[in-house]
Design an enzyme around this catalytic site. Structure first.
Site, PDB file in Angstrom:
ATOM      1  N   HIS A 142       0.817  -1.211   0.000  1.00  0.00           N
ATOM      2  CA  HIS A 142       0.000   0.000   0.000  1.00  0.00           C
ATOM      3  C   HIS A 142       0.854   1.265   0.000  1.00  0.00           C
ATOM      4  O   HIS A 142       0.553   2.213  -0.715  1.00  0.00           O
ATOM      5  CB  HIS A 142      -0.918  -0.013   1.219  1.00  0.00           C
ATOM      6  CG  HIS A 142      -1.814   1.174   1.304  1.00  0.00           C
ATOM      7  ND1 HIS A 142      -2.955   1.293   0.561  1.00  0.00           N
ATOM      8  CD2 HIS A 142      -1.724   2.296   2.037  1.00  0.00           C
ATOM      9  CE1 HIS A 142      -3.537   2.442   0.840  1.00  0.00           C
ATOM     10  NE2 HIS A 142      -2.808   3.066   1.738  1.00  0.00           N
ATOM     11  N   HIS A 196      -3.792   5.236  -4.322  1.00  0.00           N
ATOM     12  CA  HIS A 196      -4.094   4.291  -3.263  1.00  0.00           C
ATOM     13  C   HIS A 196      -5.074   3.211  -3.695  1.00  0.00           C
ATOM     14  O   HIS A 196      -5.424   2.353  -2.915  1.00  0.00           O
ATOM     15  CB  HIS A 196      -4.579   5.004  -2.011  1.00  0.00           C
ATOM     16  CG  HIS A 196      -3.467   5.655  -1.260  1.00  0.00           C
ATOM     17  ND1 HIS A 196      -2.146   5.523  -1.613  1.00  0.00           N
ATOM     18  CD2 HIS A 196      -3.458   6.452  -0.177  1.00  0.00           C
ATOM     19  CE1 HIS A 196      -1.394   6.191  -0.781  1.00  0.00           C
ATOM     20  NE2 HIS A 196      -2.166   6.766   0.089  1.00  0.00           N
TER      21      HIS A 196
END
Length: 136
Positions: free
Chosen positions: A65, A116
Protein backbone atom coordinates in the site's frame (compact mmCIF):
# COMPACT_ATOMS: atom_id res chain seq x y z
CA UNK A 1 14.75 -3.46 35.74
CA UNK A 2 12.36 -5.48 37.90
CA UNK A 3 9.51 -7.15 36.07
CA UNK A 4 6.10 -7.97 37.50
CA UNK A 5 5.63 -11.68 38.22
CA UNK A 6 3.51 -12.28 35.10
CA UNK A 7 6.11 -10.77 32.77
CA UNK A 8 9.27 -12.38 31.52
CA UNK A 9 12.03 -10.73 29.52
CA UNK A 10 10.42 -12.18 26.37
CA UNK A 11 7.14 -10.38 27.03
CA UNK A 12 8.64 -7.20 28.48
CA UNK A 13 8.80 -4.01 26.48
CA UNK A 14 11.08 -4.59 23.52
CA UNK A 15 13.47 -1.65 23.83
CA UNK A 16 16.44 -0.85 21.60
CA UNK A 17 18.75 -2.09 24.35
CA UNK A 18 16.76 -5.33 24.59
CA UNK A 19 16.84 -5.75 20.80
CA UNK A 20 20.61 -5.25 20.75
CA UNK A 21 21.06 -7.75 23.56
CA UNK A 22 18.84 -10.43 21.95
CA UNK A 23 19.84 -10.57 18.27
CA UNK A 24 18.71 -14.21 17.96
CA UNK A 25 15.11 -13.51 18.98
CA UNK A 26 12.77 -14.71 16.24
CA UNK A 27 10.39 -12.12 14.88
CA UNK A 28 7.18 -12.54 12.83
CA UNK A 29 8.42 -10.53 9.84
CA UNK A 30 6.75 -12.83 7.28
CA UNK A 31 3.39 -12.54 9.05
CA UNK A 32 3.82 -8.77 8.75
CA UNK A 33 4.29 -9.01 4.96
CA UNK A 34 8.08 -8.64 4.88
CA UNK A 35 10.30 -10.91 2.82
CA UNK A 36 13.47 -12.46 4.27
CA UNK A 37 15.71 -10.11 2.25
CA UNK A 38 13.72 -7.11 3.50
CA UNK A 39 14.09 -8.26 7.10
CA UNK A 40 17.83 -8.69 6.52
CA UNK A 41 17.98 -5.16 5.07
CA UNK A 42 16.20 -3.74 8.14
CA UNK A 43 18.77 -5.45 10.38
CA UNK A 44 21.55 -4.04 8.21
CA UNK A 45 20.11 -0.50 8.37
CA UNK A 46 19.69 -0.61 12.15
CA UNK A 47 22.84 -2.58 12.90
CA UNK A 48 20.77 -4.92 15.10
CA UNK A 49 17.43 -6.67 15.04
CA UNK A 50 14.49 -4.27 15.08
CA UNK A 51 12.33 -3.84 18.15
CA UNK A 52 8.77 -5.09 17.82
CA UNK A 53 7.56 -1.51 17.27
CA UNK A 54 10.23 -0.81 14.65
CA UNK A 55 9.39 -4.03 12.83
CA UNK A 56 5.72 -3.05 12.74
CA UNK A 57 6.61 0.41 11.38
CA UNK A 58 8.82 -1.04 8.64
CA UNK A 59 6.05 -3.48 7.81
CA UNK A 60 3.62 -0.61 7.25
CA UNK A 61 6.01 1.69 5.41
CA UNK A 62 7.37 -1.06 3.18
CA UNK A 63 3.90 -2.52 2.55
CA UNK A 64 2.37 -2.82 -0.90
CA UNK A 65 0.00 0.00 0.00
CA UNK A 66 2.71 2.51 0.93
CA UNK A 67 5.73 1.48 -1.11
CA UNK A 68 4.18 0.06 -4.31
CA UNK A 69 6.38 -3.05 -4.20
CA UNK A 70 4.96 -4.68 -7.32
CA UNK A 71 4.45 -1.61 -9.50
CA UNK A 72 7.16 0.94 -8.69
CA UNK A 73 9.31 -0.33 -11.56
CA UNK A 74 6.45 0.52 -13.94
CA UNK A 75 5.54 3.82 -12.29
CA UNK A 76 9.12 5.05 -12.74
CA UNK A 77 8.82 4.59 -16.51
CA UNK A 78 5.91 7.01 -17.01
CA UNK A 79 8.18 10.04 -17.42
CA UNK A 80 10.28 8.23 -20.02
CA UNK A 81 7.40 8.19 -22.50
CA UNK A 82 6.79 11.95 -22.65
CA UNK A 83 7.95 13.39 -25.98
CA UNK A 84 8.83 17.02 -26.75
CA UNK A 85 5.59 17.26 -28.74
CA UNK A 86 3.61 16.14 -25.68
CA UNK A 87 5.39 18.71 -23.51
CA UNK A 88 4.10 21.62 -25.63
CA UNK A 89 0.65 21.30 -24.03
CA UNK A 90 1.72 19.80 -20.71
CA UNK A 91 1.25 22.42 -18.00
CA UNK A 92 1.92 20.18 -14.99
CA UNK A 93 3.56 16.81 -15.34
CA UNK A 94 5.19 13.93 -13.53
CA UNK A 95 5.87 14.30 -9.85
CA UNK A 96 3.20 16.92 -9.23
CA UNK A 97 0.40 14.56 -8.12
CA UNK A 98 -1.80 15.34 -11.14
CA UNK A 99 -1.29 16.09 -14.80
CA UNK A 100 -2.64 19.26 -16.37
CA UNK A 101 -2.92 19.55 -20.15
CA UNK A 102 -3.70 22.75 -22.08
CA UNK A 103 -6.51 21.82 -24.48
CA UNK A 104 -6.72 25.28 -26.06
CA UNK A 105 -9.01 28.30 -25.93
CA UNK A 106 -8.12 28.98 -22.30
CA UNK A 107 -9.17 25.51 -21.13
CA UNK A 108 -7.12 22.89 -19.36
CA UNK A 109 -7.88 19.35 -18.24
CA UNK A 110 -6.57 17.82 -15.04
CA UNK A 111 -5.91 14.11 -14.83
CA UNK A 112 -5.60 12.59 -11.39
CA UNK A 113 -4.97 8.97 -10.60
CA UNK A 114 -5.85 7.80 -7.11
CA UNK A 115 -2.66 5.89 -6.40
CA UNK A 116 -4.09 4.29 -3.26
CA UNK A 117 -6.28 2.13 -5.46
CA UNK A 118 -3.08 0.21 -6.02
CA UNK A 119 -3.57 -2.18 -3.07
CA UNK A 120 -6.45 -3.64 -5.06
CA UNK A 121 -3.75 -5.79 -6.65
CA UNK A 122 -3.16 -7.52 -3.30
CA UNK A 123 -6.37 -6.92 -1.35
CA UNK A 124 -9.26 -6.07 -3.69
CA UNK A 125 -11.84 -5.08 -1.07
CA UNK A 126 -9.59 -2.92 1.14
CA UNK A 127 -7.77 -1.46 -1.85
CA UNK A 128 -10.99 -0.42 -3.56
CA UNK A 129 -12.37 1.05 -0.34
CA UNK A 130 -9.20 3.09 0.18
CA UNK A 131 -9.31 4.35 -3.41
CA UNK A 132 -12.97 5.35 -3.20
CA UNK A 133 -12.34 7.19 0.05
CA UNK A 134 -9.39 9.04 -1.46
CA UNK A 135 -11.32 10.04 -4.56
CA UNK A 136 -14.34 11.25 -2.56
Amino acid sequence: MTLPAQQTPATASDTVAHAAATPEREQPYAALGLKPDEYDRIREILGRRPTSAELAMYSVMWSEHCSYKSSKIYLRRFGDRVTDEMRTRLMVGMGQNAGVVDIGEGWAVTFKVESHNHPSYIEPFQGAATGVGGIV
